[in-house]
Scaffold this motif. Structure first.
Motif, PDB file in Angstrom:
ATOM      1  N   HIS A 109      13.024  17.540 -10.304  1.00 10.34           N
ATOM      2  CA  HIS A 109      12.005  18.014 -10.447  1.00 10.34           C
ATOM      3  C   HIS A 109      10.769  17.388  -9.757  1.00 10.34           C
ATOM      4  N   PRO A 110      10.547  17.172  -8.684  1.00 11.73           N
ATOM      5  CA  PRO A 110       9.563  16.684  -7.989  1.00 11.73           C
ATOM      6  C   PRO A 110       7.823  17.067  -8.389  1.00 11.73           C
ATOM      7  N   THR A 111       7.239  16.419  -9.009  1.00 12.38           N
ATOM      8  CA  THR A 111       5.871  16.691  -9.340  1.00 12.38           C
ATOM      9  C   THR A 111       4.926  15.888  -8.366  1.00 12.38           C
ATOM     10  N   GLY A 112       3.884  16.245  -8.594  1.00  5.52           N
ATOM     11  CA  GLY A 112       2.746  15.569  -7.853  1.00  5.52           C
ATOM     12  C   GLY A 112       2.645  14.367  -8.493  1.00  5.52           C
ATOM     13  N   ALA A 113       2.572  14.060  -9.623  1.00  9.07           N
ATOM     14  CA  ALA A 113       2.505  12.567  -9.991  1.00  9.07           C
ATOM     15  C   ALA A 113       3.549  11.690  -9.814  1.00  9.07           C
ATOM     16  N   TRP A 114       4.743  12.256  -9.709  1.00  9.92           N
ATOM     17  CA  TRP A 114       5.955  11.541  -9.470  1.00  9.92           C
ATOM     18  C   TRP A 114       5.817  11.131  -7.751  1.00  9.92           C
ATOM     19  N   VAL A 115       5.448  12.056  -7.120  1.00  7.74           N
ATOM     20  CA  VAL A 115       5.417  11.611  -5.576  1.00  7.74           C
ATOM     21  C   VAL A 115       4.357  10.657  -5.453  1.00  7.74           C
ATOM     22  N   ALA A 116       3.187  10.686  -6.198  1.00  2.00           N
ATOM     23  CA  ALA A 116       2.095   9.568  -5.831  1.00  2.00           C
ATOM     24  C   ALA A 116       2.481   8.244  -6.340  1.00  2.00           C
ATOM     25  N   GLN A 117       3.415   8.235  -7.412  1.00  5.07           N
ATOM     26  CA  GLN A 117       4.048   6.979  -7.922  1.00  5.07           C
ATOM     27  C   GLN A 117       5.204   6.243  -6.865  1.00  5.07           C
ATOM     28  N   GLN A 118       5.759   7.224  -6.358  1.00  3.71           N
ATOM     29  CA  GLN A 118       6.772   6.633  -5.378  1.00  3.71           C
ATOM     30  C   GLN A 118       6.118   6.266  -4.055  1.00  3.71           C
ATOM     31  N   ALA A 119       4.861   6.709  -3.859  1.00  4.16           N
ATOM     32  CA  ALA A 119       4.119   6.068  -2.662  1.00  4.16           C
ATOM     33  C   ALA A 119       3.579   4.962  -3.114  1.00  4.16           C
ATOM     34  N   ARG A 120       2.889   4.484  -4.178  1.00  2.00           N
ATOM     35  CA  ARG A 120       2.739   3.186  -4.732  1.00  2.00           C
ATOM     36  C   ARG A 120       3.791   2.371  -4.530  1.00  2.00           C
ATOM     37  N   ASN A 121       5.086   2.885  -5.063  1.00  4.50           N
ATOM     38  CA  ASN A 121       6.223   1.730  -5.194  1.00  4.50           C
ATOM     39  C   ASN A 121       6.533   1.481  -3.528  1.00  4.50           C
ATOM     40  N   LEU A 122       6.299   2.361  -2.610  1.00  6.48           N
ATOM     41  CA  LEU A 122       6.511   2.042  -1.324  1.00  6.48           C
ATOM     42  C   LEU A 122       5.873   0.886  -0.694  1.00  6.48           C
ATOM     43  N   LEU A 123       4.519   1.046  -0.983  1.00  6.56           N
ATOM     44  CA  LEU A 123       3.259   0.020  -0.467  1.00  6.56           C
ATOM     45  C   LEU A 123       3.738  -1.129  -1.014  1.00  6.56           C
ATOM     46  N   ILE A 124       4.113  -1.157  -2.357  1.00  7.86           N
ATOM     47  CA  ILE A 124       4.466  -2.312  -2.941  1.00  7.86           C
ATOM     48  C   ILE A 124       5.549  -3.299  -2.316  1.00  7.86           C
ATOM     49  N   ASN A 125       6.592  -2.274  -2.107  1.00 14.22           N
ATOM     50  CA  ASN A 125       7.900  -3.052  -1.391  1.00 14.22           C
ATOM     51  C   ASN A 125       7.506  -3.244   0.055  1.00 14.22           C
ATOM     52  N   LEU A 126       6.665  -2.625   0.747  1.00 18.85           N
ATOM     53  CA  LEU A 126       6.474  -3.333   2.226  1.00 18.85           C
ATOM     54  C   LEU A 126       5.579  -4.273   2.278  1.00 18.85           C
ATOM     55  N   ASP A 127       4.889  -4.407   1.236  1.00 18.93           N
ATOM     56  CA  ASP A 127       3.936  -5.743   1.170  1.00 18.93           C
ATOM     57  C   ASP A 127       3.140  -6.109   2.503  1.00 18.93           C
ATOM     58  N   GLN A 128       3.287  -7.112   3.271  1.00 18.80           N
ATOM     59  CA  GLN A 128       2.526  -7.396   4.255  1.00 18.80           C
ATOM     60  C   GLN A 128       2.552  -6.266   5.396  1.00 18.80           C
ATOM     61  N   ARG A 129       3.677  -5.922   5.355  1.00 19.39           N
ATOM     62  CA  ARG A 129       4.018  -4.762   6.447  1.00 19.39           C
ATOM     63  C   ARG A 129       3.001  -3.562   6.384  1.00 19.39           C
ATOM     64  N   ALA A 130       2.727  -3.474   5.104  1.00 24.10           N
ATOM     65  CA  ALA A 130       1.753  -2.386   4.941  1.00 24.10           C
ATOM     66  C   ALA A 130       0.377  -2.434   5.658  1.00 24.10           C
ATOM     67  N   ALA A 131       0.077  -3.660   6.033  1.00 23.63           N
ATOM     68  CA  ALA A 131      -1.352  -4.088   6.444  1.00 23.63           C
ATOM     69  C   ALA A 131      -1.377  -3.439   7.910  1.00 23.63           C
ATOM     70  N   GLY A 132      -0.192  -3.262   8.718  1.00 26.65           N
ATOM     71  CA  GLY A 132      -0.186  -2.849   9.925  1.00 26.65           C
ATOM     72  C   GLY A 132      -0.218  -1.494  10.336  1.00 26.65           C
ATOM     73  N   LEU A 133       0.025  -0.850   9.194  1.00 28.46           N
ATOM     74  CA  LEU A 133      -0.110   0.627   9.257  1.00 28.46           C
ATOM     75  C   LEU A 133      -1.403   1.254   9.121  1.00 28.46           C
ATOM     76  N   ARG A 134      -1.585   2.557   9.863  1.00 31.91           N
ATOM     77  CA  ARG A 134      -2.725   3.155  10.246  1.00 31.91           C
ATOM     78  C   ARG A 134      -2.924   4.633   9.914  1.00 31.91           C
ATOM     79  N   PHE A 135      -1.606   5.294  10.099  1.00 34.96           N
ATOM     80  CA  PHE A 135      -1.425   6.428   9.955  1.00 34.96           C
ATOM     81  C   PHE A 135      -0.362   6.915   9.347  1.00 34.96           C
ATOM     82  N   LEU A 136      -0.293   7.954   8.433  1.00 34.94           N
ATOM     83  CA  LEU A 136       0.758   8.585   7.508  1.00 34.94           C
ATOM     84  C   LEU A 136       0.747   9.912   8.188  1.00 34.94           C
TER      85      LEU A 136
END
Length: 308
Positions: free
Chosen positions: A211-238
């Motif tokens: 049951h994917p909801t908007g809140a669930w998808v947004a939370q997964q995005a936060r978890n991804l950026l946390i896991n990427l840590d320093q590598r997220a600083a080099g990203l510019r586009f999604l």
């Protein structure tokens, strides 16, 4: 005709030829030999292969030999006459100049390429001006043509990155995401959210849910950026499609980190080709070959597959 009669006839012919040779007629015998050899060749060769020089010789000799004696030639009289007409026409035809502009001097061409190689910021008009200063009156269009044929950019952008370098540099800063579905053995549909780093093709399974909801998808995005840590600083586009599950809260997670969100055109899956291609790969090599029981089972399988 019996064999004995043929033998006698052949013997008499040979005696006549030998007597003719002894009487000083060796040239006549030679002519007979040549005529017989020609008759043999005519039976074996349907159409002789003549070079241009052979045609000239035969055409000239045909004018020295009386017309009734032209049967000695192995071509028809009409062919001999045609060859002679072509010979006469070539004799009185003067060479004409080739139409169009004269070819560019090799020295000028080498000089243009040298100026372009030693001065990467110069365009074809700047090179044309330098050539005028050196005493070479060459049109700008000629300089452009020389550079274009040599696969050199006529515009003054040769010092910049190539298309491959530009796209490679852009890929290092891009992230793509999408959903794909898996039906379990109990006919329950499970949604899988994943992200792909375009530069390295590394896949991140963000979450698995029925049951994917908007809140669930947004939370997964936060978890991804946390896991990427320093590598997220080099990203510019999604890069993402226009699925309604990608809400404004989902986009805000990335824009807050300075990552711009690019939406693909409607009904254009090829615009997100990296994600779509991985969906096809994971289905062919993994999920279509197994019976999935539930969410935990699917999450474990995808974790092992992405690690592999």
């Amino acid at each position: 005709m019996s064999a004995s009669l043929l033998y006698l006839l052949l013997r008499q012919i040979l005696q006549m030829l030998s007597q003719l040779a002894r009487d000083g007629g060796a040239k006549d015998v030679e002519i007979l030999v040549l005529r017989h050899q020609m008759a043999v060749l005519r039976r074996q060769v349907h159409r002789p292969d003549l070079q241009p020089a052979d045609r000239v010789v035969l055409a000239v000799l045909s004018q020295l030999l009386p017309r009734p004696r032209w049967s000695a030639f192995f071509v028809t009289p009409a062919t001999l006459l045609r060859w002679h007409r072509e010979l006469v026409a070539r004799r009185w035809t003067y060479p004409h100049a080739r139409p169009g502009r004269p070819p560019v001097n090799a020295q000028v061409r080498d000089l243009v390429l040298r100026l372009a190689a030693e001065n990467p910021t110069w365009g074809h008009r700047r090179i044309q001006g330098e050539l005028l200063g050196l005493g070479y009156p060459v049109a700008a269009s000629t300089v452009w043509k020389i550079l274009n044929h040599a696969r050199v950019d006529p515009a003054p952008r040769r010092s910049g990155p190539t298309w491959q370098e530009f796209l490679t540099a852009q890929a290092r800063t891009m992230l793509a995401c999408d959903f794909f579905t898996v039906d379990t053995v109990f006919l329950k549909r499970i949604y899988v959210l994943f992200f792909v780093e375009i530069a390295t093709r590394q896949v991140h399974i963000a979450g698995v849910t029925a049951h994917p909801t908007g809140a669930w998808v947004a939370q997964q995005a936060r978890n991804l950026l946390i896991n990427l840590d320093q590598r997220a600083a080099g990203l510019r586009f999604l890069l993402r499609d226009r699925d309604t599950k990608f809400t404004a809260a989902f986009d805000a997670v990335f824009t807050a980190e300075g990552i711009g969100v690019i939406k693909t055109p409607p009904q254009a899956p090829r615009a997100n080709s990296f994600a779509e291609r991985w969906v096809g790969t994971v289905r062919r090599e993994c999920t279509d070959r197994m019976l999935i029981v539930g969410e935990r089972h699917l999450a474990a399988i995808l974790a092992d597959y992405t690690a592999h």
